[in-house]
Motif scaffolding. Structure first.
Motif, PDB file in Angstrom:
ATOM      1  N   TRP A  20     -17.628 -13.438   7.187  1.00 21.12           N
ATOM      2  CA  TRP A  20     -17.190 -12.047   7.292  1.00 21.12           C
ATOM      3  C   TRP A  20     -16.453 -11.602   6.037  1.00 21.12           C
ATOM      4  O   TRP A  20     -15.856 -12.413   5.336  1.00 21.12           O
ATOM      5  CB  TRP A  20     -16.239 -11.882   8.489  1.00 21.12           C
ATOM      6  N   GLN A  21     -16.519 -10.321   5.804  1.00 21.82           N
ATOM      7  CA  GLN A  21     -15.679  -9.702   4.783  1.00 21.82           C
ATOM      8  C   GLN A  21     -14.703  -8.772   5.487  1.00 21.82           C
ATOM      9  O   GLN A  21     -14.970  -8.316   6.594  1.00 21.82           O
ATOM     10  CB  GLN A  21     -16.522  -8.859   3.833  1.00 21.82           C
ATOM     11  N   HIS A  22     -13.595  -8.467   4.801  1.00 21.96           N
ATOM     12  CA  HIS A  22     -12.654  -7.513   5.397  1.00 21.96           C
ATOM     13  C   HIS A  22     -12.190  -6.505   4.358  1.00 21.96           C
ATOM     14  O   HIS A  22     -12.309  -6.731   3.154  1.00 21.96           O
ATOM     15  CB  HIS A  22     -11.472  -8.241   6.041  1.00 21.96           C
ATOM     16  N   GLN A  23     -11.681  -5.412   4.841  1.00 21.00           N
ATOM     17  CA  GLN A  23     -11.148  -4.376   3.962  1.00 21.00           C
ATOM     18  C   GLN A  23     -10.022  -3.620   4.670  1.00 21.00           C
ATOM     19  O   GLN A  23      -9.920  -3.646   5.899  1.00 21.00           O
ATOM     20  CB  GLN A  23     -12.237  -3.378   3.526  1.00 21.00           C
ATOM     21  N   TYR A  65       0.884  -1.166   0.000  1.00 22.81           N
ATOM     22  CA  TYR A  65       0.000   0.000   0.000  1.00 22.81           C
ATOM     23  C   TYR A  65       0.921   1.216   0.000  1.00 22.81           C
ATOM     24  O   TYR A  65       1.517   1.531   1.030  1.00 22.81           O
ATOM     25  CB  TYR A  65      -0.904  -0.019   1.229  1.00 22.81           C
ATOM     26  N   ARG A  66       1.073   1.833  -1.184  1.00 27.52           N
ATOM     27  CA  ARG A  66       2.099   2.871  -1.341  1.00 27.52           C
ATOM     28  C   ARG A  66       1.812   4.108  -0.511  1.00 27.52           C
ATOM     29  O   ARG A  66       2.718   4.775  -0.027  1.00 27.52           O
ATOM     30  CB  ARG A  66       2.209   3.246  -2.824  1.00 27.52           C
ATOM     31  N   ASN A  67       0.546   4.457  -0.355  1.00 25.62           N
ATOM     32  CA  ASN A  67       0.130   5.629   0.427  1.00 25.62           C
ATOM     33  C   ASN A  67      -1.356   5.461   0.777  1.00 25.62           C
ATOM     34  O   ASN A  67      -1.920   4.379   0.554  1.00 25.62           O
ATOM     35  CB  ASN A  67       0.383   6.928  -0.368  1.00 25.62           C
ATOM     36  N   GLY A  68      -1.966   6.530   1.277  1.00 27.13           N
ATOM     37  CA  GLY A  68      -3.355   6.439   1.727  1.00 27.13           C
ATOM     38  C   GLY A  68      -4.352   6.189   0.598  1.00 27.13           C
ATOM     39  O   GLY A  68      -5.502   5.817   0.855  1.00 27.13           O
ATOM     40  N   LYS A  69      -3.912   6.398  -0.636  1.00 22.29           N
ATOM     41  CA  LYS A  69      -4.820   6.163  -1.771  1.00 22.29           C
ATOM     42  C   LYS A  69      -4.898   4.689  -2.120  1.00 22.29           C
ATOM     43  O   LYS A  69      -5.736   4.276  -2.926  1.00 22.29           O
ATOM     44  CB  LYS A  69      -4.345   6.951  -2.996  1.00 22.29           C
ATOM     45  N   ASP A  70      -3.986   3.901  -1.571  1.00 20.45           N
ATOM     46  CA  ASP A  70      -4.047   2.457  -1.787  1.00 20.45           C
ATOM     47  C   ASP A  70      -4.869   1.819  -0.671  1.00 20.45           C
ATOM     48  O   ASP A  70      -4.895   2.305   0.464  1.00 20.45           O
ATOM     49  CB  ASP A  70      -2.635   1.853  -1.803  1.00 20.45           C
ATOM     50  N   GLY A  71      -5.513   0.721  -0.998  1.00 25.82           N
ATOM     51  CA  GLY A  71      -6.321   0.019  -0.010  1.00 25.82           C
ATOM     52  C   GLY A  71      -6.830  -1.265  -0.633  1.00 25.82           C
ATOM     53  O   GLY A  71      -6.474  -1.600  -1.762  1.00 25.82           O
ATOM     54  N   VAL A  72      -7.655  -1.984   0.107  1.00 27.26           N
ATOM     55  CA  VAL A  72      -8.319  -3.140  -0.483  1.00 27.26           C
ATOM     56  C   VAL A  72      -9.783  -3.094  -0.071  1.00 27.26           C
ATOM     57  O   VAL A  72     -10.114  -2.845   1.082  1.00 27.26           O
ATOM     58  CB  VAL A  72      -7.596  -4.479  -0.134  1.00 27.26           C
ATOM     59  N   ALA A  73     -10.665  -3.272  -1.062  1.00 26.78           N
ATOM     60  CA  ALA A  73     -12.110  -3.143  -0.843  1.00 26.78           C
ATOM     61  C   ALA A  73     -12.665  -4.379  -0.136  1.00 26.78           C
ATOM     62  O   ALA A  73     -11.984  -5.408  -0.035  1.00 26.78           O
ATOM     63  CB  ALA A  73     -12.800  -2.950  -2.190  1.00 26.78           C
ATOM     64  N   TRP A  74     -13.894  -4.282   0.341  1.00 24.96           N
ATOM     65  CA  TRP A  74     -14.550  -5.394   1.042  1.00 24.96           C
ATOM     66  C   TRP A  74     -14.477  -6.676   0.221  1.00 24.96           C
ATOM     67  O   TRP A  74     -14.857  -6.693  -0.943  1.00 24.96           O
ATOM     68  CB  TRP A  74     -16.033  -5.073   1.285  1.00 24.96           C
ATOM     69  N   HIS A  75     -14.012  -7.728   0.830  1.00 21.88           N
ATOM     70  CA  HIS A  75     -13.955  -9.036   0.168  1.00 21.88           C
ATOM     71  C   HIS A  75     -13.754 -10.099   1.235  1.00 21.88           C
ATOM     72  O   HIS A  75     -13.450  -9.792   2.394  1.00 21.88           O
ATOM     73  CB  HIS A  75     -12.785  -9.088  -0.829  1.00 21.88           C
TER      74      HIS A  75
END
Ligand code: AKG
Ligand code: MN
Length: 179
Positions: free
Chosen positions: A153-156, A86-96
């Protein structure tokens, strides 16, 4: 679990993974569109595992040593690891939820984090009355997803507007493609 890996070793791992990993972009299918995921990844898997890509990268000494520690902690054997950057705050992973790699509906996934602390959120798939769970994953921390975590459950990892440094996450998995 915080301080699964002590600070100095975590600093070392963080810099090694950040600078010496062949990070790749990841294309995801969302409905009819192909989009680039907001994170970089790298996949390592035992080459003697059935169906493993023989051209994939070899486990590095750092990955093998963390894998050994994770296996000692859990008493389980893992044969693959997905690295997320995750290079910075714009990176993330959506609910899955994680059940896409043929390890069944209840895979055991062991997660180790380095670098910037990011929030790991869990939500129940159907029970809206159950509160979401939020776990800050710190530098050197360990998290185990087991049992029915992934079927119910899902996580993000949400994006954040904060100006933050990179985070690297390792998810150790047991992949078996044979039925
Ligand atoms: O970065 C994390 O903590 C979670 C990553 C994740 O959910 C995944 O790789 O499936
Ligand atoms: Mn996941």
């Amino acid at each position: 679990m915080d301080n699964f890996i002590e600070k100095e070793a975590s600093d070392c791992y963080y810099h090694t993974f950040l600078n010496h990993t062949q990070w790749k972009e990841y294309q995801m299918e969302i409905f009819d569109k192909t989009v680039t995921a907001p994170r970089m990844i790298a996949w390592y898997e035992d080459k003697d595992n059935a169906g493993a890509n023989q051209d994939g990268p070899d486990w590095t000494p750092e990955l093998l040593s963390i894998r050994k520690k994770v296996e000692a902690e859990t008493g389980l054997a893992f044969n693959a690891v997905l690295l997320n950057l995750y290079r910075n705050g714009k990176d993330g992973v959506a609910w899955h939820s994680d059940h896409t790699d043929n390890s069944g509906p209840n895979p055991i996934i062991a997660s180790v984090s380095f670098g910037e602390t990011r929030m790991f959120r869990l939500r129940h798939k159907t029970r809206k009355d159950i509160q979401q769970v939020e776990i800050p994953l710190h530098h050197g921390s360990f998290l185990l997803m087991a049992g029915t975590t992934n079927s119910f459950w899902q996580h993000q990892v949400p994006k954040t507007a904060k100006d933050i440094l990179p985070r690297i996450n390792l998810t150790f998995r047991r992949v078996s493609r044979s039925k």
